[in-house]
Write an enzyme that holds these catalytic residues in place. Sequence first.
Site, PDB file in Angstrom:
ATOM      1  N   ASN A 198      40.086  43.716  62.320  1.00  0.00           N
ATOM      2  CA  ASN A 198      39.819  43.912  60.902  1.00  0.00           C
ATOM      3  C   ASN A 198      38.787  45.007  60.733  1.00  0.00           C
ATOM      4  O   ASN A 198      37.608  44.808  60.977  1.00  0.00           O
ATOM      5  CB  ASN A 198      39.328  42.607  60.270  1.00  0.00           C
ATOM      6  CG  ASN A 198      39.335  42.691  58.753  1.00  0.00           C
ATOM      7  OD1 ASN A 198      39.071  43.734  58.183  1.00  0.00           O
ATOM      8  ND2 ASN A 198      39.659  41.583  58.103  1.00  0.00           N
ATOM      9  N   HIS A 418      49.281  31.015  37.201  1.00  0.00           N
ATOM     10  CA  HIS A 418      48.731  31.897  38.236  1.00  0.00           C
ATOM     11  C   HIS A 418      48.270  33.191  37.596  1.00  0.00           C
ATOM     12  O   HIS A 418      49.028  33.855  36.883  1.00  0.00           O
ATOM     13  CB  HIS A 418      49.789  32.202  39.306  1.00  0.00           C
ATOM     14  CG  HIS A 418      49.264  33.052  40.424  1.00  0.00           C
ATOM     15  ND1 HIS A 418      49.916  34.172  40.896  1.00  0.00           N
ATOM     16  CD2 HIS A 418      48.132  32.961  41.158  1.00  0.00           C
ATOM     17  CE1 HIS A 418      49.218  34.716  41.876  1.00  0.00           C
ATOM     18  NE2 HIS A 418      48.134  34.005  42.055  1.00  0.00           N
ATOM     19  N   HIS A 419      47.012  33.555  37.849  1.00  0.00           N
ATOM     20  CA  HIS A 419      46.439  34.814  37.386  1.00  0.00           C
ATOM     21  C   HIS A 419      45.971  35.615  38.591  1.00  0.00           C
ATOM     22  O   HIS A 419      44.881  35.368  39.123  1.00  0.00           O
ATOM     23  CB  HIS A 419      45.234  34.574  36.468  1.00  0.00           C
ATOM     24  CG  HIS A 419      45.579  34.033  35.124  1.00  0.00           C
ATOM     25  ND1 HIS A 419      44.632  33.485  34.273  1.00  0.00           N
ATOM     26  CD2 HIS A 419      46.762  33.963  34.466  1.00  0.00           C
ATOM     27  CE1 HIS A 419      45.221  33.101  33.156  1.00  0.00           C
ATOM     28  NE2 HIS A 419      46.511  33.371  33.247  1.00  0.00           N
ATOM     29  N   GLU A 420      46.770  36.542  39.058  1.00  0.00           N
ATOM     30  CA  GLU A 420      46.301  37.495  40.071  1.00  0.00           C
ATOM     31  C   GLU A 420      45.664  38.662  39.339  1.00  0.00           C
ATOM     32  O   GLU A 420      46.305  39.308  38.511  1.00  0.00           O
ATOM     33  CB  GLU A 420      47.443  37.972  40.950  1.00  0.00           C
ATOM     34  CG  GLU A 420      47.046  39.045  41.960  1.00  0.00           C
ATOM     35  CD  GLU A 420      45.835  38.638  42.803  1.00  0.00           C
ATOM     36  OE1 GLU A 420      44.802  39.329  42.718  1.00  0.00           O
ATOM     37  OE2 GLU A 420      45.931  37.630  43.530  1.00  0.00           O
ATOM     38  N   GLU A 489      40.114  34.224  47.012  1.00  0.00           N
ATOM     39  CA  GLU A 489      39.413  35.468  47.357  1.00  0.00           C
ATOM     40  C   GLU A 489      38.083  35.606  46.609  1.00  0.00           C
ATOM     41  O   GLU A 489      37.595  36.715  46.370  1.00  0.00           O
ATOM     42  CB  GLU A 489      40.277  36.709  47.092  1.00  0.00           C
ATOM     43  CG  GLU A 489      41.525  36.807  47.933  1.00  0.00           C
ATOM     44  CD  GLU A 489      42.717  36.096  47.302  1.00  0.00           C
ATOM     45  OE1 GLU A 489      43.573  35.578  48.045  1.00  0.00           O
ATOM     46  OE2 GLU A 489      42.771  36.055  46.059  1.00  0.00           O
ATOM     47  N   GLU A 513      48.530  30.136  55.119  1.00  0.00           N
ATOM     48  CA  GLU A 513      49.412  31.280  55.369  1.00  0.00           C
ATOM     49  C   GLU A 513      49.077  31.986  56.672  1.00  0.00           C
ATOM     50  O   GLU A 513      49.943  32.604  57.293  1.00  0.00           O
ATOM     51  CB  GLU A 513      49.377  32.270  54.199  1.00  0.00           C
ATOM     52  CG  GLU A 513      48.056  32.966  53.966  1.00  0.00           C
ATOM     53  CD  GLU A 513      47.186  32.248  52.949  1.00  0.00           C
ATOM     54  OE1 GLU A 513      46.476  32.934  52.197  1.00  0.00           O
ATOM     55  OE2 GLU A 513      47.219  31.008  52.914  1.00  0.00           O
TER      56      GLU A 513
END
Length: 707
Positions: A198, A418-420, A489, A513
């Site tokens: 990463n 859902h609110h991305e 996040e 995931e």
Amino acid sequence: MKPRTLIYLCILSLATFTMAHGQEVLQSPNGKLSMTFRLTPDGEPTYRLSFDNQLVTETGKLGFYLRDHQHGDLLSGFEQTDVHRSSFDETWTPVWGEESEIRNHYNELLVCLKQKSNGRQMNLRFRLFDDGLGFRYEFPDQENLVYFTIREEATEFALVGDPTAWWITGDYDSQEYDYTESRVSQIRALYDQAHMYNASQQDFSKTGVQTPLQMKSESGLYINIHEAALIDFPAMNLELDDRRMVFHVHLTPDATGNKGYVQTAFDTPWRTIIVSDDARDILSSRLVYNLNEPCKLEDTSWIQPMKYMGVWWEMITGHSTWAYTDDLRSVHLGKTDYSKVKPNGKHAANTTRVKEYIDFASKHGITGMLVEGWNEGWEDWFGKQKDYVFDFVTPYPDFDVKEIQRYAKDKGVKMIMHHETSSSARNYERHLDRAYQFMVDHGYGAVKSGYVGDIIPRGEYHYGQWMVNHYLYAVKKAAEYKIMVNAHESVHMTGLSRTYPNLMSQESAKGQEFQTSGNPSNHLTVLPFSRLIGGPMDYTPGIVNMDLSRLNPDNHNVVRTTIGNQLGSYLTMYTPLQMAADLPEFYEERMDAFEFIKAVPVEWSRSIYLEAEPGRYITVARKDKHSEDWYIGAVSGVDRVTELKLDFLTPGVQYEAKIWQDAEDAHYLTNQYAYDISTQSVDAQSTLKLNAVEGGGFAIMLRAKKK
């Protein structure tokens, strides 16, 4: 929520608080923990902590480095002007949680300091519980210190010896890392090796780690460092000085490099150290919650824990898509006529498919339904740092909001929006009132929000002061509309769910995931000692199809756990919003495993951690809040056979125990479906012998028999 019991004493015996040789000594209510505050001859504030006559931390410095302040830093030159001592004992009732009552019992020391050269005041408040220490800085309203900018916090956690630590790299934007287990002295050498996959990590001189940080001393003490009540302040990382074996607080900067902006009067978040000689006490500690303010919502009747399913996993695996079309050239948010756009045929959030999920959930008593990818904008949402990404109210043409609202209500299922945000927090705040009102108008009582990508305003970080304020703003605004929040996040949890219990859960770590592509086999035995110390995690358990090529022939990954592990995690990974993450058709194939998933509650009256060792195993028993039934769950990072005494059960009551456990030949990579199911009668004098393999676990349902 009023305390059931409240005792407040302003004058305590000398056995609890003593002052000798310029030191203030504070003891925990049970006398096992002792904290010593001292000003050095140069007026530097310091502290140290002991447990049962063993040093937990050596003497560590306290204070702040300031940016461009005419009177210098807040580090030295202090004199003690006053001291206040008190004790507090209450039992409070959480809206939801792992138990129906929480005791908040501590002894407190407030040390008032003033810099002799300029009269600036800085107070230090210490609260010592039986399970650990919390302390914070308090800046009263004053003439000589009104506004100041923080260059860095000087708080130290001075280690004793060379503890073992379970750590993830320091970062301003992500906690999605595998945990490394090593001696603290090895962190620098292992840093690149552990995190070379990463490239976005921050350097922190190659010794930065995130909190909560779990450690185990050479003498066998379990020590956890974190923070509580993170409000209007940047999140805390730790930077190791491995020459002195001292962790320094490293605050998340803003776009200009500054670490925080303060106007007095102001209290910082609490710095916390949970400590015990028994790992189970770390998991059962409620110290972080207790350092937060009581609930500020007058009405909490609308906050309802639930189990939910969702149109999500099939997109994660590549079987379906969030986007309606693959034709990016024809898409422009707010200007696209989707009736003229060619659908890709793989869009999952369509009315027909969502109804199939609702039918299955309703049939099996699962009360919540999440739908991702329902709204316009997914074709071009990621990686562009676009300000205006989604409007959060415009559905794709194949998702009939009104019809789904009617259908779900008829079936007794509550919808989750859902609110991305695509990390455009500016855009989300711009639309927030309208988006929440849209939810209310269409029967959505909970929202899963997401913050994938780089933050807008550009240059800000996920864990900086600006975004910390944004997350809480969204939660408080949601409460105005009676909406529950599950944020992904976002910054690590710090117990704020006590104050704002509509903050039900967060992701903020590597979830399910990642179990398909590399989570270590012991991942779930570390998360409760780290990420969950601050509050619930939306880990999304319940996968029963381990072969992802059945969903997507191009996806050759497998879910790296056993069925036993998936079931056991419903107990070890606590959250009041708990997902059954797999597809209805796979649950139909494994109804014998799904029986536990559909039965396990989400509200508890009592929780007992039966076994625990970070990185090795966790076993917890929980009592249903609405019955006399108990449930037990375990996850394991090693092959083990254990014997559990059931002496926590109600004496004289017979229970039917149904057990799901790893078979002897189970394996988290090659034989995930090997599990045994058995039933037997037990009581408080019974002992169960149980099997769990590496990456595995077990689950038990204990139903009280009627007389």
